[in-house]
Scaffold this active site. Structure first.
Site, mmCIF file in Angstrom:
data_model
loop_
_atom_site.group_PDB
_atom_site.id
_atom_site.type_symbol
_atom_site.label_atom_id
_atom_site.label_comp_id
_atom_site.label_asym_id
_atom_site.label_seq_id
_atom_site.Cartn_x
_atom_site.Cartn_y
_atom_site.Cartn_z
ATOM 1 N N TYR A 1 0.741 -1.183 0.142
ATOM 2 C CA TYR A 1 0.030 -0.367 0.135
ATOM 3 C C TYR A 1 1.170 1.093 0.216
ATOM 4 O O TYR A 1 0.685 2.538 -0.793
ATOM 5 C CB TYR A 1 -0.896 -0.191 0.935
ATOM 6 C CG TYR A 1 -1.565 1.311 1.658
ATOM 7 C CD1 TYR A 1 -3.465 1.153 0.230
ATOM 8 C CD2 TYR A 1 -1.741 2.087 2.214
ATOM 9 C CE1 TYR A 1 -4.136 2.276 0.945
ATOM 10 C CE2 TYR A 1 -2.136 3.450 2.267
ATOM 11 C CZ TYR A 1 -3.806 3.340 1.577
ATOM 12 O OH TYR A 1 -4.703 4.574 1.914
ATOM 13 N N LYS B 1 0.517 4.437 -2.751
ATOM 14 C CA LYS B 1 0.403 5.356 -2.559
ATOM 15 C C LYS B 1 1.334 6.497 -2.933
ATOM 16 O O LYS B 1 0.730 7.944 -2.899
ATOM 17 C CB LYS B 1 -0.016 5.874 -0.773
ATOM 18 C CG LYS B 1 -1.243 5.354 -1.035
ATOM 19 C CD LYS B 1 -2.426 5.784 -2.028
ATOM 20 C CE LYS B 1 -3.756 5.386 -1.621
ATOM 21 N NZ LYS B 1 -4.872 6.249 -2.416
#
Length: 230
Positions: free
Chosen positions: A155, A159
């Site tokens: 993740y 991002k």
């Protein structure tokens, strides 16, 4: 009226953003993979629905064609759809497939949608694209603050890429404002519905940018309190 499309908007931050922007006078289209859930959410909000799976080229192209048939331009595109597949999978267990699944939504999904909707964005007088990123993708946050305690190996890089996409697009397409926002730790399905903020607080940054019109900056990374250190 300001025409706005929000991906992944049938729940969570996307849904709350849609509600607030409708109240601000925007004509909001919510994109969702599941037609049934998307239509229910749109009816509840007073928004318009378009089926849109950011991981599927044909779905994204069909959504763009649908909006082209309805609209002359798109003022605001909010790339909100995101996942955290695998959660905190131990580093020794991570595979290419874990990363591919997350990046296909959080990174390549942004590219698919942005590319497909460029003609509609270019037709707007002051077009704006907002990527919903995260402080977990900030090198500073993850190495110099308490955020570094979080371990989300797929993740966080996704991002970081979402933020850099905003900067890269801003340089490549100066006629369109591209920015990234960090909602902050807000209860959503992505984090198991944990976090100290309200959903309204989590949408402050994106709503602010979406309502600035011609005064919208470009190539920024902000949260509800201001600039996020990268």
């Amino acid at each position: 009226m300001t025409n706005t499309l929000i991906t992944g908007a049938n729940k969570g931050l996307g849904f709350a953003t849609a509600r607030r922007l409708i109240a601000a006078g925007h004509d909001v289209w919510i994109g969702a993979r599941d037609p049934e859930r998307g239509k229910i959410a749109a009816a509840e909000l007073g928004a318009r629905f378009v089926q849109l799976d950011v991981t599927d080229d044909a779905s994204v192209e069909a959504a763009a064609a649908s909006l082209r048939s309805e609209l002359g331009h798109l003022d605001v595109l909010i790339n909100n759809a995101g996942i955290n597949a695998g959660g905190s999978v131990p580093g020794t267990d991570l595979t290419v497939d874990d990363f591919r699944t997350v990046f296909d939504v959080n990174v390549f999904g942004i590219v698919r949608v942005t590319h497909a909707f460029l003609p509609l964005l270019r037709a707007a007088p002051a077009p704006s694209v907002i990527n919903v990123s995260s402080g977990l993708g900030s090198f500073h946050q993850m190495t110099e603050t308490e955020w570094g305690e979080w371990v989300v190996p797929a993740y966080s890089p996704s991002k970081a890429a979402a933020t850099m996409l905003a900067v890269s697009y801003a340089k490549a397409l100066p006629g369109i404002r591209f920015n990234a926002v960090d909602p902050g730790w807000t209860p959503t399905d992505t984090n198991g519905n944990t976090g100290p903020q309200t959903v309204e607080e989590g949408t402050d940054a994106v709503v602010r940018l979406a309502t600035l019109g011609p005064d919208t900056p470009t190539a920024t990374f902000t949260d509800r309190n201001g600039t996020v250190p990268w």
